[in-house]
Design a protein around this motif. Structure first.
Motif, PDB file in Angstrom:
ATOM      1  N   ASP A 407       0.819  -1.216   0.000  1.00  0.00           N
ATOM      2  CA  ASP A 407       0.000   0.000   0.000  1.00  0.00           C
ATOM      3  C   ASP A 407       0.854   1.266   0.000  1.00  0.00           C
ATOM      4  O   ASP A 407       0.354   2.350  -0.312  1.00  0.00           O
ATOM      5  N   GLY A 408       2.105   1.143   0.375  1.00  0.00           N
ATOM      6  CA  GLY A 408       3.010   2.287   0.392  1.00  0.00           C
ATOM      7  C   GLY A 408       4.438   1.789   0.495  1.00  0.00           C
ATOM      8  O   GLY A 408       4.684   0.599   0.742  1.00  0.00           O
ATOM      9  N   LEU A 409       5.402   2.687   0.301  1.00  0.00           N
ATOM     10  CA  LEU A 409       6.813   2.300   0.279  1.00  0.00           C
ATOM     11  C   LEU A 409       7.647   3.259   1.126  1.00  0.00           C
ATOM     12  O   LEU A 409       7.503   4.480   1.020  1.00  0.00           O
ATOM     13  N   VAL A 410       8.514   2.685   1.969  1.00  0.00           N
ATOM     14  CA  VAL A 410       9.470   3.475   2.757  1.00  0.00           C
ATOM     15  C   VAL A 410      10.879   3.128   2.290  1.00  0.00           C
ATOM     16  O   VAL A 410      11.266   1.952   2.278  1.00  0.00           O
ATOM     17  N   ILE A 411      11.638   4.136   1.886  1.00  0.00           N
ATOM     18  CA  ILE A 411      13.053   3.965   1.579  1.00  0.00           C
ATOM     19  C   ILE A 411      13.825   4.302   2.848  1.00  0.00           C
ATOM     20  O   ILE A 411      13.796   5.437   3.324  1.00  0.00           O
ATOM     21  N   ASP A 412      14.493   3.311   3.427  1.00  0.00           N
ATOM     22  CA  ASP A 412      15.188   3.483   4.700  1.00  0.00           C
ATOM     23  C   ASP A 412      16.658   3.821   4.446  1.00  0.00           C
ATOM     24  O   ASP A 412      17.454   2.971   4.046  1.00  0.00           O
ATOM     25  N   LEU A 413      17.016   5.087   4.704  1.00  0.00           N
ATOM     26  CA  LEU A 413      18.395   5.555   4.510  1.00  0.00           C
ATOM     27  C   LEU A 413      19.084   5.839   5.844  1.00  0.00           C
ATOM     28  O   LEU A 413      20.114   6.517   5.879  1.00  0.00           O
ATOM     29  N   ARG A 414      18.550   5.312   6.928  1.00  0.00           N
ATOM     30  CA  ARG A 414      19.205   5.517   8.213  1.00  0.00           C
ATOM     31  C   ARG A 414      20.614   4.924   8.189  1.00  0.00           C
ATOM     32  O   ARG A 414      20.816   3.828   7.687  1.00  0.00           O
ATOM     33  N   ASN A 415      21.561   5.675   8.704  1.00  0.00           N
ATOM     34  CA  ASN A 415      22.970   5.252   8.796  1.00  0.00           C
ATOM     35  C   ASN A 415      23.646   5.088   7.444  1.00  0.00           C
ATOM     36  O   ASN A 415      24.753   4.544   7.374  1.00  0.00           O
ATOM     37  N   ASN A 416      23.012   5.552   6.363  1.00  0.00           N
ATOM     38  CA  ASN A 416      23.615   5.471   5.032  1.00  0.00           C
ATOM     39  C   ASN A 416      24.521   6.690   4.840  1.00  0.00           C
ATOM     40  O   ASN A 416      24.055   7.810   4.663  1.00  0.00           O
ATOM     41  N   VAL A 467      15.301   8.931   7.393  1.00  0.00           N
ATOM     42  CA  VAL A 467      16.697   9.344   7.538  1.00  0.00           C
ATOM     43  C   VAL A 467      17.024   9.566   9.012  1.00  0.00           C
ATOM     44  O   VAL A 467      16.134   9.671   9.860  1.00  0.00           O
ATOM     45  N   ASN A 468      18.323   9.664   9.310  1.00  0.00           N
ATOM     46  CA  ASN A 468      18.755  10.061  10.645  1.00  0.00           C
ATOM     47  C   ASN A 468      20.047  10.859  10.548  1.00  0.00           C
ATOM     48  O   ASN A 468      20.488  11.224   9.448  1.00  0.00           O
ATOM     49  N   ARG A 469      20.670  11.131  11.684  1.00  0.00           N
ATOM     50  CA  ARG A 469      21.858  11.984  11.713  1.00  0.00           C
ATOM     51  C   ARG A 469      23.025  11.378  10.942  1.00  0.00           C
ATOM     52  O   ARG A 469      23.921  12.090  10.487  1.00  0.00           O
ATOM     53  N   LEU A 470      23.029  10.057  10.769  1.00  0.00           N
ATOM     54  CA  LEU A 470      24.123   9.392  10.077  1.00  0.00           C
ATOM     55  C   LEU A 470      23.827   9.188   8.594  1.00  0.00           C
ATOM     56  O   LEU A 470      24.598   8.537   7.893  1.00  0.00           O
ATOM     57  N   SER A 471      22.730   9.739   8.102  1.00  0.00           N
ATOM     58  CA  SER A 471      22.448   9.748   6.663  1.00  0.00           C
ATOM     59  C   SER A 471      23.214  10.933   6.071  1.00  0.00           C
ATOM     60  O   SER A 471      22.982  12.079   6.468  1.00  0.00           O
ATOM     61  N   GLY A 492      12.140  11.410  10.067  1.00  0.00           N
ATOM     62  CA  GLY A 492      13.281  10.996  10.886  1.00  0.00           C
ATOM     63  C   GLY A 492      13.917  12.160  11.602  1.00  0.00           C
ATOM     64  O   GLY A 492      13.225  13.017  12.154  1.00  0.00           O
ATOM     65  N   SER A 493      15.254  12.206  11.602  1.00  0.00           N
ATOM     66  CA  SER A 493      15.969  13.303  12.245  1.00  0.00           C
ATOM     67  C   SER A 493      16.886  13.985  11.242  1.00  0.00           C
ATOM     68  O   SER A 493      17.213  13.419  10.192  1.00  0.00           O
ATOM     69  N   GLN A 494      17.283  15.203  11.562  1.00  0.00           N
ATOM     70  CA  GLN A 494      18.096  16.010  10.650  1.00  0.00           C
ATOM     71  C   GLN A 494      19.354  15.246  10.234  1.00  0.00           C
ATOM     72  O   GLN A 494      20.034  14.637  11.049  1.00  0.00           O
ATOM     73  N   THR A 495      19.670  15.271   8.937  1.00  0.00           N
ATOM     74  CA  THR A 495      20.780  14.480   8.416  1.00  0.00           C
ATOM     75  C   THR A 495      22.133  15.127   8.725  1.00  0.00           C
ATOM     76  O   THR A 495      22.217  16.197   9.323  1.00  0.00           O
TER      77      THR A 495
END
Length: 687
Positions: A407-416, A467-471, A492-495
């Motif tokens: 029904d929807g899609l999340v692209i997870d870029l945390r720690n990328n 996203v998170n701080r480590l993106s 998420g949190s500021q990159t």
């Protein structure tokens, strides 16, 4: 953030079968005077010329910059103001406006004079600490009602040696107390501290003129920006090995801060990142091989620590670390890591599904986790049709998820932490018709616009990017473009805020890593310094004062260029107030989201501590208070979810890999469902 003499080239260890012995060499009776070599003098002039004509930022090497170099060099040497007195600083002040002329002429006299006195002061101070250590009895009671200031960077220089003696008395007592609180008896604590002091003495006596030159040159180059660095011949070799990813290891970026080895970042897909225990800003204080005893590495040179951590593939290294959120150096943990090659497969995108119940109906949210932006350059250059890349893998995963009726899609870029720019560019193209994705401005002011020429879209449904701080870097380019096109929500949190481009320039002596360009979003906003600010923000457990571009001294500022014309794919800006309100309602009721917010508040409280007590009972009471708070937060969450409360913190189970147990992924899915609901309501109103 405290800077010190040993904040040198960040060292990425990826492997090697080399280890070093731990026996101390004989300490010489006196430290020799260091002097620059002719090749270093010529290299200094070469660096001046390269910075003047090649750096993105235009800076004039004049008296004002000379003063900044002088102050930064002192900060690198004695950032905590623990060695020099005001009288000694007064003596050096004559050089404040002379360093610019010296660099242009290759004259390094001032830098080596300052360093030689610094080295003498360090040796003298360590020797006095060793003598003072012998005066502590094995039954000494830590009862003094006094405290040690943690960060003295903003203090005035000490008036005299007597004032420094008082500071070092406190430092020694704090070191002993921390070791005792970590579980050692005082006799063992004294032995450990003696070894640490002897290691520091060994390190200072092994300093070479090349070390001094590199510190001084970087005190100069980093005024342009923190990513511009001079790398000595040995450091250049380490850097080039890292860029080739040709060796096995644990995959982490390190630097030295004071006497500790500190984790800066993790290699996506590497052994450490996959294990999930070691974090940026953690301090490594001990290293052990397989089942052997852990060797205390406090006070070691960075290259020695790296050599000890390196080892054969499939072997195990154990790291004793002080977690970044620890309030006391006595709070340590042991992490076991199996050394391995950082493989493309380990960095490859992976899919999963989060299932959510919405009004009695199960909804499926597809998740694509992208640890890094990768491409098999060799296969691509050879023209192989089946070469691996982020975009190709994500396209395949999207097709697979759509066949499962998500029904929807999340692209997870945390720690990328980023990777291949071309992949960030082409990945945006999977979600938009042809259009610009990023702007690149060079030192001459010319702006190149990169974009997606392919009109086809792989996925047109509801989209969110987590996203998170480590993106960082390429992650920020992708997230920024999706946000600017209003193609999906950024959550998420500021990159991180890494929005600059570097290249390496070989010198006759070492090499220079130089910032040559800057990234800008199609909106015209830079990703530098500020990164990407999410549309809906989650609590962050990462200390932004230690991690992120804004935490780095002399980071290039955020700014704007002209925007590129682009379409918007949805009225997300109109829906955002309602989406935020619904999220906030859940955040105040959902046990996992409440736990995240409470953890953030507790960590901020812990990080605000400016001094540490030298009284054993007070320290124990403070440690027990914080542990009780952490346990209470965990048990509040568990009780609210119908789980059995825990008796102690060590009973907390390891984090599950099930995406349905990941609070941030689950909430991102719920936000997507809210967005779908608002879109359906808008369509109904139009009909």
């Amino acid at each position: 953030m405290i800077t010190t003499v040993t904040r040198r080239l960040l060292a990425l260890f990826l492997a090697s079968s080399l280890t070093i012995g731990t026996a101390l060499a004989e300490v010489p009776d006196a430290i020799g005077t260091l002097a620059p070599t002719e090749s270093q003098q010529k290299a200094a002039q070469d660096i001046v010329e390269r910075l003047n004509y090649g750096h993105y930022r235009e800076v004039e090497l004049n008296d004002q910059l000379s003063k900044e170099i002088y102050l930064h060099f002192l900060e690198e040497l004695d950032g905590n103001k623990a060695y020099f007195t005001q009288a000694e600083i007064n003596r050096f002040n004559k050089y404040q406006h002379l360093l610019d002329d010296g660099l242009k002429e290759g004259d390094l006299t001032a830098a080596f004079e300052i360093y030689n006195l610094y080295q003498q002061k360090v040796e003298s101070r360590i020797q006095s600490q060793l003598r003072l250590l012998d005066t502590f009895s094995d039954d000494y009671a830590f009862k003094r009602h006094d405290a040690l200031m943690i960060d003295r960077k903003d203090f005035a220089w000490a008036a005299d040696e007597k004032e420094l003696d008082q500071l070092w008395d406190k430092r020694l007592e704090n070191s002993l107390l921390s070791l005792k609180l970590s579980g050692k008896d005082l006799a063992d604590a004294k032995k450990t501290l003696k070894r640490r002091l002897e290691n520091q003495l060994k390190r200072i006596t092994q300093t070479r003129s090349e070390d001094v030159f590199q510190i001084y040159m970087n005190a100069y180059t980093q005024l342009y920006d923190p990513h511009t660095q001079y790398q000595s011949p040995r450091s250049s070799e380490t850097f080039n090995i890292r860029m080739k990813l040709s060796l096995e290891g644990i995959g982490a970026l390190l630097q030295t801060e004071d006497e500790f080895t500190k984790v800066v970042s993790l290699v996506p897909g590497g052994p450490v990142a996959k294990a999930g225990e070691l974090k940026p800003a953690d301090k490594i204080i001990g290293v052990g091989q397989d089942d052997e005893n852990i060797v205390d590495v406090v006070g070691w040179r960075l290259d020695e620590v790296v050599d000890l951590i390196r080892g054969p593939k499939a072997s195990t290294v154990r790291l004793q670390v002080i977690p970044a959120n620890a309030t006391d150096n006595s709070q340590t943990q042991i992490i076991s890591i199996v050394r391995n090659t950082v493989k493309l497969e380990d960095q490859a995108a992976k899919k999963s599904i989060v299932t959510l119940n919405e009004n009695g109906e199960d909804k499926k949210i597809g998740i694509i986790d992208i640890p890094a932006f990768y491409v098999d350059f060799d296969a691509w250059r050879q023209g192989k049709e089946d070469y691996r890349s982020t975009t190709r893998d994500v396209l395949r995963l999207i097709n697979e998820l759509q066949s499962e009726d998500i029904d929807g899609l999340v692209i997870d870029l945390r720690n990328n932490g980023g990777g291949a720019l071309q992949e960030a560019n082409s990945l945006v193209g999977l979600f938009i018709e042809r259009g610009a994705t990023v702007q690149v401005r060079n030192a001459e002011g010319r702006i190149d616009i990169l974009g997606d020429p392919d009109k086809s879209i792989a996925y047109t449904g509801p989209l969110a990017v987590l996203v998170n701080r480590l993106s960082a870097s390429a992650s920020e380019i992708f997230a920024g473009a999706i946000q600017d096109y209003q193609r999906g929500l950024i959550i998420g949190s500021q990159t991180f805020g890494k929005g600059t481009v570097q290249s390496v320039t070989p010198l006759d002596h070492g090499q220079l890593k130089l910032t040559r360009a800057k990234f800008y979003r199609i909106s015209g906003e830079s990703t530098q310094h500020m990164g990407v600010v999410p549309d809906i923000q989650y609590p962050s457990l990462v200390d932004t004062e230690q991690v992120g571009e804004s935490a780095l001294e002399f980071a290039l500022p955020w700014d704007k260029v002209q925007a590129v014309r682009h379409k918007e794919y949805s009225p997300l800006s109109l829906w955002l107030p309602e989406l935020k309100e619904r999220h906030q309602t859940r955040a105040e009721q959902d046990p996992d989201l409440m736990y995240l917010a409470a953890q953030q508040a507790l960590f901020e409280q812990m990080r605000s501590v400016k001094q540490i007590s030298l009284n054993e009972q007070a320290r124990k009471a403070e440690s027990e208070r914080i542990e009780a708070q952490q346990l209470a937060l965990e048990n509040e969450r568990r009780t609210a979810k119908g789980l059995q409360p825990l008796e102690k913190l060590s009973d907390i189970p390891d984090k599950e890999e099930d995406p349905n147990q990941d609070a941030e992924l689950v909430e991102s899915g719920r936000i997507l469902l809210d967005m779908i609901d608002l879109a359906n309501t808008a369509m109904a109103d139009v009909d």
